[in-house]
Enzyme design. Structure first.
Site, PDB file in Angstrom:
ATOM      1  N   GLU A  60       0.822  -1.214   0.000  1.00 31.11           N
ATOM      2  CA  GLU A  60       0.000   0.000   0.000  1.00 31.11           C
ATOM      3  C   GLU A  60       0.857   1.267   0.000  1.00 31.11           C
ATOM      4  OE1 GLU A  60      -3.022  -0.228  -0.724  1.00 31.11           O
ATOM      5  OE2 GLU A  60      -3.062  -2.400  -0.508  1.00 31.11           O
TER       6      GLU A  60
ATOM      7  N   HIS B 130       1.541   2.249  -3.426  1.00 29.27           N
ATOM      8  CA  HIS B 130       0.482   3.057  -4.045  1.00 29.27           C
ATOM      9  C   HIS B 130       0.471   4.476  -3.472  1.00 29.27           C
ATOM     10  CE1 HIS B 130      -1.120  -0.359  -6.129  1.00 29.27           C
ATOM     11  NE2 HIS B 130      -1.582  -0.967  -5.047  1.00 29.27           N
TER      12      HIS B 130
END
Length: 445
Positions: A25, A28
């Protein structure tokens, strides 16, 4: 004590999985913020929130089930056209008519529109250039690949590969006899003992051929049953020359991977080989720095072969589950299966360093699987979002080439039914693998 070690192994894998998801994550999050996208949430896990804290515009948190994660970006999809909303809903409630999938599409649009606060169109994902959207979506899998490379580098260059060396750990008491596990009164002594070879000796050469690994020793000895060999060993810093003749013993033939070779009738193939009766000392031999990346990309190739056949592999696993057949040890695993393997590694009787190496290798392979799985070009996976961004780019180039007005951004919410189907398929396959890992598990023991 063994049960406690097993539990520790499972817990460590859960922690390792949570770290892998967190890194995914972050892959991202960082480019999204770098490109100016508003990110309202960064969450590791699903379910109830255990802890969270807001920093600036973003809430960072940890949820109860560490089997995934997400970041919430503003404008993941373009806003819904008002005319289309009215046509779908037929009323002002925002709910779509036309059945289950139409309602799902409308719900996805409504949830997406809520991220566009006050109608602001700055800092939204869908307005970014195609290449920036692709970078954001590939950032997650890329972090898993980098983490796997780091883990393989630690494993191979930091710890090393356990290798059978030319230093002797033991000398057998007698020649092996089929069906006997102990030496009888009339048992013959082994050639190594007769020649005066001792534990701690390091074999330097055999018949003038230098040997670097125990594989070299085994190859030369097995090929010379009944032949007199001159063996040079190092003992106490001095080279000592010994004469020995390998005994002729019958063994089952094996291939390069150590698997038994059988004939056309399925019977084991027996061969006569040389035997001197010594066992090697195992040591961790550190590999060059490039060994880690090389192992990671070799693992990518191996896991790719499983993923592109995933439905078939899962079907075979389900058949093995219900028929009671032994599973393919190289087949797919669920998180339950990976946890079970981690527990077995931790509870094994191997030295601690061996167990640490086994756990690191397992976590590295898991990150390779996460890397490749998220590249599958289907929504809701990262690869699906990359395909949507690329299709949007193709439409823009096409319009520019033919001097047409810029097209509307691709509305991926229309693919919600496909996304739902993929989700159900993944759920079913995951369920089959979990059942197989519970009732027909792959074991390292």
């Amino acid at each position: 004590m063994e049960i406690l070690a097993f539990i520790i192994g499972v817990v460590l894998l859960v922690v390792g999985l949570a770290v892998s998801i967190a890194l995914h994550e972050i892959g991202h999050l960082v480019p999204a913020k770098r490109f100016g996208v508003r990110v309202s949430q960064y969450m590791v896990g699903f379910g109830p929130t255990l802890w969270s804290r807001r920093r600036g515009e973003t809430e960072y948190g940890l949820k109860a089930i560490p089997l995934g994660g997400y970041i919430s970006m503003a404008g993941m999809y373009p806003p819904s056209p008002k005319e289309e909303e009215a046509a779908l809903a037929g009323r002002q409630s925002g709910r779509a008519g036309g059945g289950f999938f139409a309602t799902m599409v409308q719900d996805a649009r409504t949830a997406n529109d809520e991220t566009l606060t006050d109608g602001a169109e700055d800092g939204v994902f869908y307005r970014l250039p195609v290449w920036k959207r692709v970078v954001i979506m590939l950032g997650g899998p890329f972090m898993n690949l980098v983490f796997a490379i780091v883990l393989f580098a630690i494993l191979l260059s930091g710890i090393g590969i356990q290798t059978a060396t030319t230093t002797i750990a033991r000398v057998s008491e007698c020649l092996p006899i089929v069906g006997q596990t102990a030496c009888g009164p009339d048992a013959e002594s082994v050639p190594a003992a007769e020649a005066g070879m001792q534990p701690g000796d390091t074999i330097v050469s055999i018949d003038g051929t230098p040997v670097d690994t125990f594989t070299d020793v085994s190859t030369l000895v097995r090929a010379a049953p009944g032949e007199n060999l001159t063996v040079v060993v190092e003992r106490g810093g001095e080279d000592i020359t010994l004469q020995l003749t390998p005994a002729r013993v019958t063994q089952q033939e094996t291939d390069e991977f150590g698997r038994a070779v059988t004939d056309e009738n399925g019977e084991p193939v027996l061969v006569d080989v040389g035997f001197i009766g010594v066992g090697p000392t195992g040591e961790f031999v550190r590999q060059p720095l490039w060994a880690g990346p090389q192992a990671a990309f070799e693992n990518v190739t191996a896991v790719s072969g499983i993923l592109w056949q995933l439905p078939v592999r899962v079907w075979d696993t389900g058949v093995d589950l219900f028929t009671g057949q032994e599973r393919d040890p190289d087949g797919p695993l669920s998180v339950v299966g990976a946890g079970r393997l981690a527990g077995e590694v931790a509870a094994s009787e191997s030295p601690v360093l061996n167990r640490v190496a086994g756990f690191i290798g397992l976590l590295a392979s898991l990150n390779i699987a996460l890397f490749l799985f998220n590249l599958i070009p289907l929504l809701p996976l990262d690869g699906g979002h990359v395909v949507v961004a690329l299709w949007d780019g193709v439409k823009r180039v096409w319009a520019k080439l033919f001097r047409r007005p810029p097209p509307r951004p691709v509305d991926a919410t229309k693919l919600v039914p496909v996304t739902f189907a993929v989700f159900i398929a993944l759920l079913v396959m995951g369920g089959v693998l979990i059942l197989a890992d519970l009732f027909n598990p792959v074991s390292i023991l």
